[in-house]
Design a protein around this motif. Structure first.
Motif, PDB file in Angstrom:
ATOM      1  N   UNK A  91       0.524  -1.134  -0.045  1.00  0.00           N
ATOM      2  CA  UNK A  91      -0.081  -0.253  -0.152  1.00  0.00           C
ATOM      3  C   UNK A  91       1.320   1.255   0.269  1.00  0.00           C
ATOM      4  N   UNK A  92       2.053   1.273   0.982  1.00  0.00           N
ATOM      5  CA  UNK A  92       2.629   2.530   1.358  1.00  0.00           C
ATOM      6  C   UNK A  92       3.230   2.319  -0.107  1.00  0.00           C
ATOM      7  N   UNK A  93       3.907   1.880  -1.074  1.00  0.00           N
ATOM      8  CA  UNK A  93       4.424   1.711  -2.125  1.00  0.00           C
ATOM      9  C   UNK A  93       3.706   2.157  -3.278  1.00  0.00           C
ATOM     10  N   UNK A  94       2.907   1.881  -2.908  1.00  0.00           N
ATOM     11  CA  UNK A  94       1.708   2.212  -3.974  1.00  0.00           C
ATOM     12  C   UNK A  94       1.544   3.248  -3.778  1.00  0.00           C
ATOM     13  N   UNK A  95       1.793   4.658  -3.010  1.00  0.00           N
ATOM     14  CA  UNK A  95       1.241   6.083  -2.756  1.00  0.00           C
ATOM     15  C   UNK A  95       1.559   6.781  -3.620  1.00  0.00           C
ATOM     16  N   UNK A  96       0.684   8.200  -3.798  1.00  0.00           N
ATOM     17  CA  UNK A  96       1.148   8.849  -4.638  1.00  0.00           C
ATOM     18  C   UNK A  96       0.695  10.230  -3.892  1.00  0.00           C
ATOM     19  N   UNK A  97       0.328  10.378  -3.128  1.00  0.00           N
ATOM     20  CA  UNK A  97      -0.313  11.970  -2.736  1.00  0.00           C
ATOM     21  C   UNK A  97      -0.123  12.037  -1.360  1.00  0.00           C
ATOM     22  N   UNK A  98       0.358  11.010  -0.468  1.00  0.00           N
ATOM     23  CA  UNK A  98       0.420  10.992   0.538  1.00  0.00           C
ATOM     24  C   UNK A  98       1.496  10.394   1.566  1.00  0.00           C
ATOM     25  N   UNK A  99       2.203   9.803   0.602  1.00  0.00           N
ATOM     26  CA  UNK A  99       3.034   8.835   1.532  1.00  0.00           C
ATOM     27  C   UNK A  99       4.052   9.528   1.957  1.00  0.00           C
ATOM     28  N   UNK A 100       4.831  10.946   2.423  1.00  0.00           N
ATOM     29  CA  UNK A 100       6.420  11.587   2.883  1.00  0.00           C
ATOM     30  C   UNK A 100       5.665  12.041   3.692  1.00  0.00           C
ATOM     31  N   UNK A 101       4.349  12.572   4.255  1.00  0.00           N
ATOM     32  CA  UNK A 101       3.660  12.418   5.324  1.00  0.00           C
ATOM     33  C   UNK A 101       2.884  11.477   5.787  1.00  0.00           C
ATOM     34  N   UNK A 102       2.849  10.465   5.494  1.00  0.00           N
ATOM     35  CA  UNK A 102       2.262   9.127   6.389  1.00  0.00           C
ATOM     36  C   UNK A 102       3.934   8.599   6.583  1.00  0.00           C
ATOM     37  N   UNK A 103       4.876   8.676   5.526  1.00  0.00           N
ATOM     38  CA  UNK A 103       5.897   7.816   6.560  1.00  0.00           C
ATOM     39  C   UNK A 103       6.725   9.187   7.104  1.00  0.00           C
ATOM     40  N   UNK A 104       6.403  10.229   7.781  1.00  0.00           N
ATOM     41  CA  UNK A 104       6.326  11.039   8.108  1.00  0.00           C
ATOM     42  C   UNK A 104       6.021  10.998   9.574  1.00  0.00           C
ATOM     43  N   UNK A 105       5.450  10.662  10.220  1.00  0.00           N
ATOM     44  CA  UNK A 105       4.057  10.125  11.572  1.00  0.00           C
ATOM     45  C   UNK A 105       4.233   8.966  11.626  1.00  0.00           C
ATOM     46  N   UNK A 106       4.733   7.527  10.953  1.00  0.00           N
ATOM     47  CA  UNK A 106       5.190   6.688  10.802  1.00  0.00           C
ATOM     48  C   UNK A 106       7.112   6.869  11.861  1.00  0.00           C
ATOM     49  N   UNK A 107       7.999   7.481  10.870  1.00  0.00           N
ATOM     50  CA  UNK A 107       9.222   7.368  11.352  1.00  0.00           C
ATOM     51  C   UNK A 107       8.798   8.396  12.429  1.00  0.00           C
ATOM     52  N   UNK A 108       8.104   8.991  13.187  1.00  0.00           N
ATOM     53  CA  UNK A 108       8.070  10.090  14.316  1.00  0.00           C
ATOM     54  C   UNK A 108       7.622   9.682  15.869  1.00  0.00           C
TER      55      UNK A 108
END
Length: 187
Positions: free
Chosen positions: A16-33
């Motif tokens: 799912x995350x690999x397929x993201x086009x719009x909010x991937x960076x923000x989702x990963x930011x939240x996940x990472x922090x």
């Protein structure tokens, strides 16, 4: 289809995350922090329930961007498999989980037991996040106002930035999911 079949149809989180086009960076930011609080007893009890989670979502959804990384931290700690389904491609399931009986609001987290029965449902927002959204919407002009589209776009941008940057929102989501699970599963 039953919930077990819906689960089997879903994507794993990495796909799912690999397929993201719009909010991937923000989702990963939240996940990472995001750092979940220590709650070993809750996680042990949750792990013992042998649950799985179906997530109804879409990449463009700011609520999903906020909530999914929090869920993933919880499920990873409790060894709970997660599968994600795109709402717009799975309306048959989505329409069984309408918000207030009418809205296809996402994300929806459907926790299922070993037999494929619903054990708990959460979504689309924690209560305090809903208050923030409601307050943000109060400042919009009416839908027939010529500036409505521009102001709505600004509001959604502001809300996405707030979801990304306000760590207290992240904790509210965690607490909300935890509360629903405790109540539904008698933890």
């Amino acid at each position: 289809m039953d919930l077990h079949q819906w689960f089997e149809k879903g994507m794993d989180p990495d796909t799912y995350i690999d397929s993201m086009q719009e909010n991937k960076e923000n989702l990963l930011h939240i996940y990472d922090h995001f750092t979940p609080r220590e709650d070993k007893d809750f996680i042990q009890e949750l792990t013992a329930k042998n649950l799985r989670v179906i997530v109804l979502t879409e990449d463009w959804c700011g609520d999903a961007m906020l909530n999914i990384p929090i869920l993933l931290h919880m499920t990873e700690r409790a060894n709970i498999p997660v599968r994600l389904l795109l709402r717009d491609q799975n309306l048959e399931l989505m329409d069984q989980y309408l918000t207030n009986g009418k809205s296809r609001s996402i994300p929806i987290f459907i926790f299922i037991d070993e037999d494929g029965n619903e054990a708990a449902k959460w979504g689309p927002r924690a209560e305090k996040i809903q208050q923030f959204v409601d307050e943000s919407r109060e400042n919009l002009p009416s839908k027939d106002d010529e500036n409505y589209k521009e102001k709505a776009k600004e509001m959604y941008l502001f809300m996405s930035k707030s979801f990304r940057d306000h760590t207290d929102f992240w904790q509210e989501v965690y607490t909300s999911i935890q509360s629903v699970l405790k109540n539904a599963l008698n933890l």
